[in-house]
Motif scaffolding. Structure first.
Motif, mmCIF file in Angstrom:
data_model
loop_
_atom_site.group_PDB
_atom_site.id
_atom_site.type_symbol
_atom_site.label_atom_id
_atom_site.label_comp_id
_atom_site.label_asym_id
_atom_site.label_seq_id
_atom_site.Cartn_x
_atom_site.Cartn_y
_atom_site.Cartn_z
ATOM 1 N N ASP A 18 0.571 13.659 -22.134
ATOM 2 C CA ASP A 18 -0.147 13.172 -23.317
ATOM 3 C C ASP A 18 0.824 12.554 -24.323
ATOM 4 O OD1 ASP A 18 1.047 15.466 -24.235
ATOM 5 O OD2 ASP A 18 -0.800 16.532 -24.702
ATOM 6 N N SER A 224 -8.429 15.512 -21.491
ATOM 7 C CA SER A 224 -8.323 14.078 -21.770
ATOM 8 C C SER A 224 -9.221 13.315 -20.800
ATOM 9 C CB SER A 224 -6.879 13.626 -21.608
ATOM 10 O OG SER A 224 -6.783 12.246 -21.834
ATOM 11 N N PHE A 228 -2.976 9.261 -19.720
ATOM 12 C CA PHE A 228 -2.346 8.474 -20.770
ATOM 13 C C PHE A 228 -1.589 7.300 -20.159
ATOM 14 C CE2 PHE A 228 1.222 8.627 -24.171
ATOM 15 C CZ PHE A 228 0.666 7.547 -24.818
ATOM 16 N N SER A 246 -0.512 10.004 -27.314
ATOM 17 C CA SER A 246 -1.875 9.585 -26.998
ATOM 18 C C SER A 246 -2.846 10.092 -28.049
ATOM 19 C CB SER A 246 -2.279 10.131 -25.626
ATOM 20 O OG SER A 246 -2.377 11.549 -25.702
ATOM 21 N N TYR A 424 -3.330 5.023 -28.642
ATOM 22 C CA TYR A 424 -1.987 5.613 -28.678
ATOM 23 C C TYR A 424 -1.218 5.182 -29.927
ATOM 24 C CZ TYR A 424 -0.162 1.087 -27.055
ATOM 25 O OH TYR A 424 0.158 -0.236 -26.948
#
Length: 438
Positions: A18, A224, A228, A246, A424
């Motif tokens: 992440d 998530s 990412f 992220s 991001y």
């Protein structure tokens, strides 16, 4: 910069990055620059040690290394493989009061970073080639034999075995990358490397997964929705290091704060029970004396962070119990509050400072009431000013210490430039070796 985490294919569904970073070629040059005096100090200690006394008094006097100077120290990237360390050391040698010579010790070593069974990153030497040659001498004869004497005195194998220690980021510092850092007294963050770094022309790419602990227990975080990865073409950066975080990282952070109770706050209103009774008639029968009105705000579901171009937003879902009394709190209203607020991000040393900059939208709705029905317009008139002012202030008080970024001990970040993109945040920065104190 798309390469940064598009390369990071998750090993398991539960372990996906992440956040991460690229140590660029200019970052490697900086590490070499600050490692040079350190390397000279280590080599001086190793090479200037007095030789063991010779048991034979008739043997010719032995060579004595009298000066050690690191002339060249460089660290370059080898894409797909690792790093190459190149060192040139000038040695001053005397074998008698009148004879001195200059020799050059050259070391060429290939290094890379591995992940050990404990999950820590480790600097490993894969190849090391030392050479020793004479540069100039005041004695003509026996230069070869004296050169071999010097070879015996310099333990080349030992230097190669410990060549990684000539750098300023040996394994103790690499282990510090995964140390737990405090956010609040009960909440900690830890960045765990997912795999050994990858080497590209852009730099050394490290993928990290964040874990949060509340009261010493790792908490499960929102899953998530996508691994990412970042769009955009690869381009060189003048910065030493590029960190990337992220949207999931920020949502996880606020979820951890919510889980720890850090977002549950008491908001003191400027209202009292007497002033409220003027607008809500049933208040008079509940409270005979005039008491300050307090809002006890608790989260009713996990916060959510949304990242857009140049904009970070946090959505908070709160229930505010409105009541009176300091020692014995008596609630008479319950209001659901949905807050959408802008976040401001900055970096100080090795910490990311996150603060609520401005509230963009607030929605109030009555949940329960002990004082009869209340119109939405009256609810907003009475309680919106307190919520608008106090909620950001209280959250900023919780976050004022900042959140430690991934970093290795003794280095801090300067020349930071934060850019927020869709999904991001990118943080290009330079490394700076902290001055030693004491």
């Amino acid at each position: 910069l798309g390469i940064l985490l598009s390369l990071l294919v998750p090993a398991h569904t539960t372990r996906s990055p992440d956040c991460g970073g690229i140590l660029t070629p200019s970052g490697l040059r900086y590490l070499a620059e600050v490692s040079k005096p350190h390397a000279e100090s280590v080599l001086r200690k190793d090479l200037l040690a007095p030789p063991a006394p010779d048991p034979s008094p008739t043997s010719p006097s032995r060579n004595q290394i009298t000066s050690v100077k690191v002339d060249k120290f460089s660290l370059t990237l080898i894409p797909d493989t690792g790093m190459r360390l190149s060192i040139e050391v000038d040695l001053g040698i005397t074998s008698a009061p009148s004879s001195t010579k200059q020799m050059r010790l050259s070391i060429l070593a290939d290094l890379h970073v591995e992940m050990n069974p404990e999950g820590n990153l480790e600097l490993v030497t894969s190849d090391c080639k030392p050479t020793l040659e004479e540069v100039q001498s005041t004695e003509e004869a026996d230069s070869k034999s004296s050169g071999s004497d010097v070879d015996k005195q310099i333990n080349i194998e030992k230097i190669c075995l410990e060549v990684s220690k000539l750098l300023l980021f040996p394994n103790e510092r690499l282990m510090s990358l995964a140390a737990p850092f405090p956010i609040t007294p009960s909440c900690q963050v830890q960045y765990l490397p997912l795999a050994a770094p990858m080497y590209s022309e852009q730099g050394i790419i490290i993928s990290l997964q964040t874990t949060f602990q509340v009261a010493g227990t790792v908490i499960p975080l929102p899953v998530s929705p996508v691994p990412f990865s970042m769009p955009g073409s690869a381009r060189s950066s003048p910065s030493h290091l590029i960190l990337a975080f992220s949207e999931h990282f920020y949502t996880s952070l606020f979820s951890a704060l919510e889980e720890s109770g850090a977002l549950n706050v008491s908001l003191l209103s400027s209202l009292t029970t007497a002033t409220l009774a003027e607008r809500i008639t049933q208040m008079g029968s509940l409270f005979q004396e005039d008491l300050p009105v307090v809002l006890q705000a608790v989260t009713r579901s996990s916060p959510h962070v949304v990242l857009e171009e140049d904009k970070a937003i946090v959505k908070l879902f709160i229930t505010a119990q409105i009541g009176a009394g300091s020692s014995l709190f008596q609630s008479f209203l319950s209001v659901n509050v949905d807050v959408t607020a802008r976040l401001h991000l900055s970096v100080v040393d090795t910490r990311m400072i996150i603060s609520v900059a401005a509230i963009e939208d607030i929605e109030l709705s009555l949940a329960t009431s002990d004082v009869g029905p209340i119109l939405a317009a009256l609810l907003e008139e009475l309680f919106l000013p307190t919520i608008r002012e106090e909620v950001p202030a209280q959250i900023n008080a919780v976050l004022r210490q900042g959140v430690f970024l991934p970093h290795i001990a003794s280095f801090t970040y300067t020349d930071v430039n934060i850019t927020i993109h869709k999904d991001y945040v990118l943080i290009p920065c330079n490394l700076q070796l902290e001055a030693r104190t004491g």
